[in-house]
Design a protein around this motif. Structure first.
Motif, PDB file in Angstrom:
ATOM      1  N   PRO A  94       1.058  -1.049  -0.009  1.00 54.98           N
ATOM      2  CA  PRO A  94      -0.008  -0.574   0.031  1.00 54.98           C
ATOM      3  C   PRO A  94       1.275   1.218   0.113  1.00 54.98           C
ATOM      4  O   PRO A  94       0.345   2.178  -0.604  1.00 54.98           O
ATOM      5  N   ASP A  95       1.794   1.303   0.729  1.00 58.41           N
ATOM      6  CA  ASP A  95       2.628   2.002   0.169  1.00 58.41           C
ATOM      7  C   ASP A  95       3.586   2.805  -0.459  1.00 58.41           C
ATOM      8  O   ASP A  95       4.042   4.299  -1.365  1.00 58.41           O
ATOM      9  N   ASP A  96       3.878   1.514  -1.850  1.00 61.09           N
ATOM     10  CA  ASP A  96       4.056   2.141  -2.828  1.00 61.09           C
ATOM     11  C   ASP A  96       2.358   2.536  -3.869  1.00 61.09           C
ATOM     12  O   ASP A  96       3.231   2.359  -5.106  1.00 61.09           O
ATOM     13  N   ALA A  97       1.189   2.334  -3.199  1.00 67.04           N
ATOM     14  CA  ALA A  97       0.464   2.205  -4.602  1.00 67.04           C
ATOM     15  C   ALA A  97       0.649   3.763  -4.510  1.00 67.04           C
ATOM     16  O   ALA A  97       0.140   3.693  -3.956  1.00 67.04           O
ATOM     17  N   PRO A  98      -0.453   3.768  -5.815  1.00 68.98           N
ATOM     18  CA  PRO A  98      -0.530   5.396  -5.962  1.00 68.98           C
ATOM     19  C   PRO A  98      -1.681   5.763  -5.507  1.00 68.98           C
ATOM     20  O   PRO A  98      -2.381   5.152  -4.549  1.00 68.98           O
ATOM     21  N   GLY A  99      -1.790   7.093  -5.347  1.00 71.07           N
ATOM     22  CA  GLY A  99      -2.811   7.888  -4.147  1.00 71.07           C
ATOM     23  C   GLY A  99      -4.554   6.938  -4.761  1.00 71.07           C
ATOM     24  O   GLY A  99      -5.155   7.533  -5.505  1.00 71.07           O
ATOM     25  N   GLY A 100      -5.281   6.083  -3.367  1.00 73.26           N
ATOM     26  CA  GLY A 100      -7.029   5.911  -3.901  1.00 73.26           C
ATOM     27  C   GLY A 100      -6.339   4.665  -4.213  1.00 73.26           C
ATOM     28  O   GLY A 100      -7.376   4.305  -4.349  1.00 73.26           O
ATOM     29  N   GLU A 101      -5.713   3.882  -4.565  1.00 70.02           N
ATOM     30  CA  GLU A 101      -5.239   2.469  -5.052  1.00 70.02           C
ATOM     31  C   GLU A 101      -4.698   1.928  -4.118  1.00 70.02           C
ATOM     32  O   GLU A 101      -4.399   2.343  -3.322  1.00 70.02           O
ATOM     33  N   GLN A 102      -5.732   0.523  -4.539  1.00 68.54           N
ATOM     34  CA  GLN A 102      -5.146  -0.460  -3.233  1.00 68.54           C
ATOM     35  C   GLN A 102      -4.557  -1.911  -3.551  1.00 68.54           C
ATOM     36  O   GLN A 102      -5.378  -2.327  -5.011  1.00 68.54           O
ATOM     37  N   PRO A 103      -3.798  -1.903  -3.944  1.00 68.83           N
ATOM     38  CA  PRO A 103      -2.927  -3.784  -4.452  1.00 68.83           C
ATOM     39  C   PRO A 103      -3.543  -4.774  -4.736  1.00 68.83           C
ATOM     40  O   PRO A 103      -3.625  -5.122  -3.624  1.00 68.83           O
ATOM     41  N   PRO A 104      -3.533  -5.279  -5.539  1.00 67.40           N
ATOM     42  CA  PRO A 104      -3.994  -6.527  -5.502  1.00 67.40           C
ATOM     43  C   PRO A 104      -2.758  -7.353  -4.772  1.00 67.40           C
ATOM     44  O   PRO A 104      -2.097  -7.315  -4.379  1.00 67.40           O
TER      45      PRO A 104
ATOM     46  N   SER B 121       7.454  12.399  -5.045  1.00 67.23           N
ATOM     47  CA  SER B 121       7.715  13.388  -4.409  1.00 67.23           C
ATOM     48  C   SER B 121       8.543  12.450  -2.944  1.00 67.23           C
ATOM     49  O   SER B 121       7.978  11.431  -2.492  1.00 67.23           O
ATOM     50  N   GLY B 122       9.744  13.066  -1.948  1.00 71.27           N
ATOM     51  CA  GLY B 122       9.318  12.421  -1.070  1.00 71.27           C
ATOM     52  C   GLY B 122       9.247  11.618  -0.584  1.00 71.27           C
ATOM     53  O   GLY B 122       8.725  11.039   0.624  1.00 71.27           O
ATOM     54  N   LYS B 123       7.641  13.086   0.228  1.00 74.42           N
ATOM     55  CA  LYS B 123       6.896  11.790   1.314  1.00 74.42           C
ATOM     56  C   LYS B 123       5.841  10.723   0.032  1.00 74.42           C
ATOM     57  O   LYS B 123       5.974   9.604   1.395  1.00 74.42           O
ATOM     58  N   GLU B 124       5.583  10.333  -0.869  1.00 70.23           N
ATOM     59  CA  GLU B 124       5.179   9.884  -0.919  1.00 70.23           C
ATOM     60  C   GLU B 124       5.887   8.681  -1.337  1.00 70.23           C
ATOM     61  O   GLU B 124       5.912   6.877  -0.592  1.00 70.23           O
ATOM     62  N   SER B 125       7.116   8.352  -1.376  1.00 70.37           N
ATOM     63  CA  SER B 125       8.887   7.638  -1.727  1.00 70.37           C
ATOM     64  C   SER B 125       9.221   7.214   0.246  1.00 70.37           C
ATOM     65  O   SER B 125       9.939   6.456   0.138  1.00 70.37           O
ATOM     66  N   GLY B 126       8.544   8.179   0.379  1.00 73.31           N
ATOM     67  CA  GLY B 126       8.922   7.296   2.323  1.00 73.31           C
ATOM     68  C   GLY B 126      10.280   7.950   2.714  1.00 73.31           C
ATOM     69  O   GLY B 126      10.674   7.331   3.637  1.00 73.31           O
ATOM     70  N   GLY B 127      10.567   9.071   2.011  1.00 72.30           N
ATOM     71  CA  GLY B 127      12.090  10.109   2.439  1.00 72.30           C
ATOM     72  C   GLY B 127      12.981   9.154   1.738  1.00 72.30           C
ATOM     73  O   GLY B 127      13.920   9.353   1.813  1.00 72.30           O
TER      74      GLY B 127
END
Length: 227
Positions: free
Chosen positions: A117-127, A177-183
């Motif tokens: 889920p951390d790598d998923a685009p906003g609003g999506e849930q990985p199968p 962005s850095g926020k999305e990629s967990g820094g």
């Protein structure tokens, strides 16, 4: 009393002023210390001992042999050296146990890891991660095998694989962005605002300040000698 050499002060000042102009430019040319992160599907092939090896060809070019195991992983990373590998066990005999061999065709075991889920685009849930045994013509590519078991696929105009089984719904290898990629990588959004990794480093600013001070001291010394 030692003799003064006319022009020695001017030469020193000229040399230091040249360094003042060129050294900061050289330091700036080094650019940010960290690479940017991107969200994309990486392509892997199983090597000796079952270890995953980053593929050197794209899935539309690679032509696996009968009995090969290949994998895909969706994640955020900067390059092949930091890319996340497919998770879980991947054994051809287990994946293709219910798919018998057939003349003129080959079987390819596929592992599709949709990431976290951390790598998923906003609003999506990985199968959930899945495996499948694809049977394709003997000259088929990995893309052919993937299309046989994991439709719909989505590619961009540069033939970059953007989505497997419709995931993700949007985007294709975009920078995050850095926020999305967990820094983990560059804070690209902060860099646009002149903050974060995209701005001048402390070392760069200190180096420029030192050169400015050195140049000012040389000018003062030259004027003192002329006086």
């Amino acid at each position: 009393m030692s003799r003064r050499h006319p022009g020695r002060g001017r030469l020193t000042v000229a040399a230091l002023l040249t360094a003042l102009l060129t050294l900061p430019a050289a330091l700036l040319a080094q650019g940010p210390a960290h690479a940017a992160d991107y969200r994309y599907w990486s392509f892997w092939q199983q090597g000796k001992g079952g270890a995953w090896v980053y593929a050197t060809q794209g899935p539309s070019i690679a032509r696996p042999d009968d009995g090969d195991v290949e994998g895909f992983r969706f994640a955020v990373s900067a390059n092949s050296g930091s890319a996340e590998k497919p998770r879980g066990a991947a054994d051809f005999d287990a994946i293709c146990a219910d798919t018998p061999a057939k003349d003129g065709q080959k079987r390819v075991a596929l592992v599709v890891d949709f990431g976290t889920p951390d790598d998923a685009p906003g609003g999506e849930q990985p199968p959930k991660r899945r495996t499948a045994c694809a049977r394709v013509d003997s000259d088929g590519t990995t893309a052919d095998a993937l299309a046989a078991v994991a439709k719909p696929l989505r590619y961009n105009s540069s033939a970059l694989l953007c989505a497997i089984s419709g995931y993700p719904k949007q985007g294709c290898g975009e920078q995050v962005s850095g926020k999305e990629s967990g820094g983990k990588g560059d804070k690209s959004e902060s860099a646009k605002d002149g903050d974060g990794d995209g701005g001048p480093s402390v070392g760069l600013l200190a180096g420029v300040a030192a050169i400015v001070a050195l140049g000012a001291a040389a000018v003062w010394q030259a004027r003192r000698r002329r006086g």
